[in-house]
Design a protein around this motif. Sequence first.
Motif, PDB file in Angstrom:
ATOM      1  N   CYS A  38    -104.660 -17.731 -70.646  1.00  0.00           N
ATOM      2  CA  CYS A  38    -103.417 -17.023 -70.962  1.00  0.00           C
ATOM      3  C   CYS A  38    -103.259 -15.777 -70.087  1.00  0.00           C
ATOM      4  O   CYS A  38    -102.169 -15.499 -69.573  1.00  0.00           O
ATOM      5  N   VAL A  39    -104.346 -15.031 -69.914  1.00  0.00           N
ATOM      6  CA  VAL A  39    -104.291 -13.838 -69.063  1.00  0.00           C
ATOM      7  C   VAL A  39    -104.045 -14.230 -67.609  1.00  0.00           C
ATOM      8  O   VAL A  39    -103.290 -13.560 -66.890  1.00  0.00           O
ATOM      9  N   ALA A  40    -104.676 -15.326 -67.162  1.00  0.00           N
ATOM     10  CA  ALA A  40    -104.471 -15.784 -65.779  1.00  0.00           C
ATOM     11  C   ALA A  40    -103.006 -16.140 -65.540  1.00  0.00           C
ATOM     12  O   ALA A  40    -102.420 -15.770 -64.512  1.00  0.00           O
ATOM     13  N   ILE A  41    -102.402 -16.854 -66.486  1.00  0.00           N
ATOM     14  CA  ILE A  41    -100.991 -17.228 -66.347  1.00  0.00           C
ATOM     15  C   ILE A  41    -100.093 -16.003 -66.477  1.00  0.00           C
ATOM     16  O   ILE A  41     -99.102 -15.861 -65.748  1.00  0.00           O
ATOM     17  N   PHE A  42    -100.457 -15.099 -67.394  1.00  0.00           N
ATOM     18  CA  PHE A  42     -99.690 -13.859 -67.527  1.00  0.00           C
ATOM     19  C   PHE A  42     -99.713 -13.075 -66.212  1.00  0.00           C
ATOM     20  O   PHE A  42     -98.675 -12.585 -65.747  1.00  0.00           O
ATOM     21  N   THR A  43    -100.887 -12.947 -65.613  1.00  0.00           N
ATOM     22  CA  THR A  43    -101.018 -12.209 -64.360  1.00  0.00           C
ATOM     23  C   THR A  43    -100.198 -12.849 -63.254  1.00  0.00           C
ATOM     24  O   THR A  43     -99.481 -12.162 -62.510  1.00  0.00           O
ATOM     25  N   ASP A  44    -100.294 -14.165 -63.159  1.00  0.00           N
ATOM     26  CA  ASP A  44     -99.566 -14.877 -62.112  1.00  0.00           C
ATOM     27  C   ASP A  44     -98.061 -14.650 -62.234  1.00  0.00           C
ATOM     28  O   ASP A  44     -97.382 -14.304 -61.258  1.00  0.00           O
ATOM     29  N   ILE A  45     -97.515 -14.826 -63.434  1.00  0.00           N
ATOM     30  CA  ILE A  45     -96.071 -14.703 -63.604  1.00  0.00           C
ATOM     31  C   ILE A  45     -95.637 -13.240 -63.585  1.00  0.00           C
ATOM     32  O   ILE A  45     -94.531 -12.921 -63.141  1.00  0.00           O
ATOM     33  N   PHE A  46     -96.505 -12.337 -64.030  1.00  0.00           N
ATOM     34  CA  PHE A  46     -96.193 -10.915 -63.951  1.00  0.00           C
ATOM     35  C   PHE A  46     -95.962 -10.504 -62.503  1.00  0.00           C
ATOM     36  O   PHE A  46     -94.997  -9.790 -62.192  1.00  0.00           O
ATOM     37  N   LEU A  47     -96.847 -10.963 -61.621  1.00  0.00           N
ATOM     38  CA  LEU A  47     -96.702 -10.605 -60.207  1.00  0.00           C
ATOM     39  C   LEU A  47     -95.552 -11.366 -59.547  1.00  0.00           C
ATOM     40  O   LEU A  47     -95.049 -10.948 -58.502  1.00  0.00           O
ATOM     41  N   TYR A  48     -95.146 -12.478 -60.152  1.00  0.00           N
ATOM     42  CA  TYR A  48     -93.927 -13.158 -59.690  1.00  0.00           C
ATOM     43  C   TYR A  48     -92.686 -12.384 -60.130  1.00  0.00           C
ATOM     44  O   TYR A  48     -91.778 -12.133 -59.337  1.00  0.00           O
ATOM     45  N   GLY A  49     -92.654 -11.973 -61.400  1.00  0.00           N
ATOM     46  CA  GLY A  49     -91.445 -11.385 -61.962  1.00  0.00           C
ATOM     47  C   GLY A  49     -91.250  -9.921 -61.673  1.00  0.00           C
ATOM     48  O   GLY A  49     -90.158  -9.390 -61.858  1.00  0.00           O
ATOM     49  N   ILE A  50     -92.313  -9.261 -61.203  1.00  0.00           N
ATOM     50  CA  ILE A  50     -92.215  -7.822 -61.003  1.00  0.00           C
ATOM     51  C   ILE A  50     -91.218  -7.459 -59.906  1.00  0.00           C
ATOM     52  O   ILE A  50     -90.684  -6.350 -59.865  1.00  0.00           O
ATOM     53  N   ILE A  51     -90.931  -8.422 -59.026  1.00  0.00           N
ATOM     54  CA  ILE A  51     -90.008  -8.124 -57.933  1.00  0.00           C
ATOM     55  C   ILE A  51     -88.547  -8.291 -58.337  1.00  0.00           C
ATOM     56  O   ILE A  51     -87.656  -7.893 -57.594  1.00  0.00           O
ATOM     57  N   VAL A  52     -88.296  -8.894 -59.519  1.00  0.00           N
ATOM     58  CA  VAL A  52     -86.912  -9.201 -59.900  1.00  0.00           C
ATOM     59  C   VAL A  52     -86.029  -7.952 -59.918  1.00  0.00           C
ATOM     60  O   VAL A  52     -84.987  -7.932 -59.262  1.00  0.00           O
ATOM     61  N   PRO A  53     -86.411  -6.860 -60.638  1.00  0.00           N
ATOM     62  CA  PRO A  53     -85.550  -5.686 -60.604  1.00  0.00           C
ATOM     63  C   PRO A  53     -85.840  -4.744 -59.435  1.00  0.00           C
ATOM     64  O   PRO A  53     -85.030  -3.878 -59.130  1.00  0.00           O
ATOM     65  N   VAL A  54     -86.995  -4.902 -58.805  1.00  0.00           N
ATOM     66  CA  VAL A  54     -87.419  -3.953 -57.777  1.00  0.00           C
ATOM     67  C   VAL A  54     -86.886  -4.325 -56.397  1.00  0.00           C
ATOM     68  O   VAL A  54     -86.370  -3.478 -55.663  1.00  0.00           O
ATOM     69  N   VAL A  55     -87.002  -5.593 -56.034  1.00  0.00           N
ATOM     70  CA  VAL A  55     -86.678  -6.016 -54.683  1.00  0.00           C
ATOM     71  C   VAL A  55     -85.228  -5.750 -54.272  1.00  0.00           C
ATOM     72  O   VAL A  55     -84.982  -5.333 -53.143  1.00  0.00           O
ATOM     73  N   PRO A  56     -84.223  -5.980 -55.151  1.00  0.00           N
ATOM     74  CA  PRO A  56     -82.862  -5.688 -54.711  1.00  0.00           C
ATOM     75  C   PRO A  56     -82.675  -4.264 -54.208  1.00  0.00           C
ATOM     76  O   PRO A  56     -81.843  -4.013 -53.333  1.00  0.00           O
ATOM     77  N   PHE A  57     -83.466  -3.320 -54.743  1.00  0.00           N
ATOM     78  CA  PHE A  57     -83.353  -1.932 -54.324  1.00  0.00           C
ATOM     79  C   PHE A  57     -84.363  -1.586 -53.228  1.00  0.00           C
ATOM     80  O   PHE A  57     -84.099  -0.737 -52.379  1.00  0.00           O
ATOM     81  N   ALA A  58     -85.536  -2.254 -53.250  1.00  0.00           N
ATOM     82  CA  ALA A  58     -86.575  -1.948 -52.276  1.00  0.00           C
ATOM     83  C   ALA A  58     -86.299  -2.593 -50.913  1.00  0.00           C
ATOM     84  O   ALA A  58     -86.714  -2.059 -49.882  1.00  0.00           O
ATOM     85  N   LEU A  59     -85.619  -3.735 -50.896  1.00  0.00           N
ATOM     86  CA  LEU A  59     -85.336  -4.409 -49.624  1.00  0.00           C
ATOM     87  C   LEU A  59     -84.538  -3.516 -48.683  1.00  0.00           C
ATOM     88  O   LEU A  59     -84.805  -3.469 -47.474  1.00  0.00           O
ATOM     89  N   THR A  60     -83.572  -2.824 -49.224  1.00  0.00           N
ATOM     90  CA  THR A  60     -82.720  -1.983 -48.367  1.00  0.00           C
ATOM     91  C   THR A  60     -83.469  -0.756 -47.860  1.00  0.00           C
ATOM     92  O   THR A  60     -83.188  -0.278 -46.756  1.00  0.00           O
ATOM     93  N   LYS A  61     -84.435  -0.252 -48.640  1.00  0.00           N
ATOM     94  CA  LYS A  61     -85.130   0.982 -48.268  1.00  0.00           C
ATOM     95  C   LYS A  61     -86.373   0.737 -47.420  1.00  0.00           C
ATOM     96  O   LYS A  61     -86.699   1.540 -46.544  1.00  0.00           O
TER      97      LYS A  61
END
Length: 555
Positions: A38-61
Motif C-alpha cells: 500500500c505504501v509502495a503504491i501510495f508513493t508511486d501515485i503520490f509522485l505521479y500526482g504531485i505535478i498536477v497542480p504544480v507543473v502548470p505554474f512551474a513549466l512557465t517559470k
Amino acid sequence: MSGYFTKSFYGLVKSDSDMPPLLLRYRSSRRFILTTICVAIFTDIFLYGIIVPVVPFALTKRARVAEKDVQHWVSVLLAVYGAALLASAPICGYLADRSTSRRLPLLIGLLALAGATLMLCFGHTIAVLVTGRLLQGISAAIVWTVGLALLVDTVGQKEIGQVMGYISISMSVSIFVAPLLGGVVYDRGGYFAVYYMAFALIIVDIILRTVMIEKKVACRWEKPDGLTVLSGPLAREKVASSTQQGDPHPGSGVDITFSESIAATNENRALSGSPLALDDQAIAPSGRRTASILISDGPVAEPGSESNLNNPSECSPRVESPSASTLKKASRWPSVIVLLSSRRLLSALYCALMQSALLTAWDSVLPLRVNKIFGWQSLGAGLIFLPLVLPSFLAPVVGAFSDRYGSRLPTSIGFLLATPFLVLLRLVDHGGRAQVVILCVLLACLGVALTIVMTPLLAEVAYILEAKEKHHPGLFGQKGAYAQAYGLFNCAFAGGMLVGPLLAGALVDEQGWGTMCLTLGVLSVVSVIPALLFTNGWIGKKWKRGKTEGDQGEA
C-alpha cells in the motif's frame, strides 16, 4: 557476526539450518506485506500526482514554456507516464513470474523512482522532465505488477477483493493528497519544498521494502508442528524440485508418507477438487513420525477466525497447487497468449482502461478549469480533487461485496451510475458559489461510481486465473502467471492514463468543456455492455448467486 546480522536483516539466509532473520514473523506477516505494498503504491501515485497542480505554474517559470503551450505540455507529461507504464508492464510481469523473489524487483523499481524524482526536481528542460516521467512509469509498472502479484500470493483468492479495497484506498488517497499537498507546499514553500516531501516518502518506502520478507522465504525457517501448510507457487516449486531430484517424497526436505487410507481419501478429494491432506499420525517406513502437510487451493484460516490478515505467522500463500503430474501439463503457448485468449480477461482489461481514462481525464483539465472560471490558484486546484477521491474509502466494502457476490453487478452499476454525472458536469460553465457546489457534488457522485468499478476489477484478475487453474491445473507452469496477468491489467490502466488526459485536453481545446463531458459520459455508458456480458464469465451461462465464476465457470 556482522555477516549474519546483514543476512538476518535482509532475509537472505539460504540454509534451513541457519537462524531466522530478526523479527521474521512480523516482517513476513500479511498485515506488514499489505502495508508495504500500500505504501509502495501510495508513493508511486503520490509522485505521479504531485505535478498536477504544480507543473502548470512551474513549466512557465523553470522550463520557460509559453503560456499558450502549457495545456499541451501538461497533457504530454501526464501521458508519457502512462505510455512508459503501458510499454513496460508486460515485460515486468514476465520477468517477475520467472524470478525467485518478488522483493528484488520492488527494490529495483524503487531505485528507478528515486532517479526519476531527482530528474524532475532539478530538470530545467522539457527533455529532462519527460525522461523523468518515463522512469516514473517504469517504476510504477514494477510496483503494480509485482506488488499485486505478491498480495495474491500472500492473502489468497477468497479475500483478494477486500484486500484490493485497501489498495484502492491507498491509490485514491494519494491521488487526492498529492495535488493538495503539492499545491499548498508549492504556494507556501516553493518548488523544491514539494520535492522534499517526495524524498521523505521515498525513504519510508525504502525502509519498508527492505525490511519486508516474502512468505515463501519465511517458510524456510518454519518448523513443522502438527501442521505445515503449503500452497500456491511455494507448493508448486517444492513439489517440482523434489520430483526433478527423484525424491520419492516430494516436499523440499520434509518426509511425506501416505498411508493407504489417506492416499485413498486424497484420491477422492483430488477428483472433487478438495484440498489434499496428510494425517499427522502417518508413520514413515523408518518409524519416524512425519510432518503433517496440507496442500491447499487457498489460504487456510485459523479455527474460528474470519480473516488471516491478523495472523503474522501463517505460511500459506494462495492458490491451487497441482501435483507433480499436473505440472507437466503447462500450455505450450506463452502465458500472455493464454491469458489474452480469455474473453473474460479482455473485458476486464477494457473496463480497466475505461475506468482509468474516466478518472485521470480530470488531471489535465480540472485545475485549469477552476482557475479559469473561479480564479483559483494551486491550492484550489488541489482541493477540488477532494470530492472525487473521498468516496474511495468505500473500496474495502465494495471489495468484500465482490468477494461474496462477484464482480459483474458492481462493475456494471458503477459505469451506469457514472454516466449522468459525467454528462451533467457540462453545466459547470461560469463562476459563482452555486456552481462550486454543483461541481463538488457531481465530482463526489462520480467518485462513488468509479470506486464501485475499480475494486472489483482488481479482484477480477485473480478470479480469472483461479478459474483457469481450476479447470486446467498446471496451465501456467510451476510459478503461475499472476504478475503477467496484473502486468496486462496495468497495461490497460496505463492505456487509460495515456488516453484520458490527452483526450480530455484535446476536446477542451478544440470543442470545449461541454463536449468533453458529454464524450466521457458516452464512453462510460458503452462500458456497461462488456462489464455486464463478460465479467464473472459469459452471462449466457448458468451461474449461481455468489462469486460463481471466481471459483468455477468460464475463465
